[in-house]
Design an enzyme around this catalytic site. Sequence first.
Site, PDB file in Angstrom:
ATOM      1  N   HIS A 147      91.139  -8.419  31.309  1.00 33.86           N
ATOM      2  CA  HIS A 147      91.252  -7.926  29.928  1.00 33.86           C
ATOM      3  C   HIS A 147      92.619  -7.355  29.604  1.00 33.86           C
ATOM      4  O   HIS A 147      92.949  -7.161  28.443  1.00 33.86           O
ATOM      5  CB  HIS A 147      90.126  -6.949  29.555  1.00 33.86           C
ATOM      6  CG  HIS A 147      89.849  -5.872  30.541  1.00 33.86           C
ATOM      7  ND1 HIS A 147      90.447  -4.647  30.484  1.00 33.86           N
ATOM      8  CD2 HIS A 147      89.032  -5.830  31.624  1.00 33.86           C
ATOM      9  CE1 HIS A 147      90.002  -3.892  31.486  1.00 33.86           C
ATOM     10  NE2 HIS A 147      89.154  -4.578  32.190  1.00 33.86           N
ATOM     11  N   THR A 152      88.264   0.653  26.326  1.00 33.81           N
ATOM     12  CA  THR A 152      87.550  -0.499  26.877  1.00 33.81           C
ATOM     13  C   THR A 152      86.261   0.006  27.511  1.00 33.81           C
ATOM     14  O   THR A 152      86.193   1.161  27.952  1.00 33.81           O
ATOM     15  CB  THR A 152      88.380  -1.214  27.954  1.00 33.81           C
ATOM     16  OG1 THR A 152      88.757  -0.276  28.963  1.00 33.81           O
ATOM     17  CG2 THR A 152      89.620  -1.856  27.364  1.00 33.81           C
TER      18      THR A 152
END
EC number: 4.2.1.1
Length: 260
Positions: A64, A199
Amino acid sequence: MSHHWGYGKHNGPEHWHKDFPIANGERQSPVDIDTKAVVQDPALKPLALVYGEATSRRMVNNGHSFNVEYDDSQDKAVLKDGPLTGTYRLVQFHFHWGSSDDQGSEHTVDRKKYAAELHLVHWNTKYGDFGTAAQQPDGLAVVGVFLKVGDANPALQKVLDALDSIKTKGKSTDFPNFDPGSLLPNVLDYWTYPGSLTTPPLLESVTWIVLKEPISVSSQQMLKFRTLNFNAEGEPELLMLANWRPAQPLKNRQVRGFPK
C-alpha cells in the site's frame, strides 16, 4: 478476510468501515486544516527532532506504500517536545501520493491538496514497543510533511533511486545510512491534533504534527512513485498510482498551531 483493503473502487477508503468500524470513529485522520479555526496555544513548544544517530535498515513495499525502516531498539532517532510529553522513537517513514500532481496528500490546508505527503512514524518509549504503543491514545506521534511540486529534491532522489528494486508487494532492499532529517523543511512550525493511523487498522493512537512548510518535489520525481505496484510479483499488475485517504470529519477536535 479484513486484509483485502486498498485504494481501488471496491476496496478503497469508503469501504474500510466494514472491516474496521473505527473508520467512522471520533478521532480519525487525515483532516482538513482550516487555518482560520486553528487555536494558538501558548503551551506548545518547538519540536525537537533529534535524528543524528538514526540508523536506517531497509526499504519495503508493503502493498500500500513503501516503508523506510529504522532501528528502534535504542533512542537513536527521537522526537520530543512540541505537543508531546515523553520521548518518541522513529520506526519508519513512508509516503502517500496521487495519480496526478494536483492531489495525493492526505491532510489538506484550507482544502488545498499537495502532490504527496511524507509520514515519519514514532512511538512513545514508555510503552516498550511499537505494537503496544499503537493501542494507546498517546502511543504514536506522526510528523506529516507536504510535498509541493517545484524543484527536484536531491535527498528524496536517494529514496526514489531504490524503488526499482522493490517494485512489487513483499519485496525489500537494504537501505542503510539515510538521514531522515534530510527530508525535513528548514522551518518546523506545525499544526497538531489528536488523530489516527490513516490506513487500517486506523487505530486512534496518533498525535499528529503536520508541518506548515512543504518540501519540494519535481513532477518527474512524482512519476517515479507511481511506478510501484500494489500487487506481488507474478500477479496482474496494478500500479500504485494513488494511495491517499481523503479528509475525515474533525468532529469534537481542535487543531492547535505553533508558534503563537
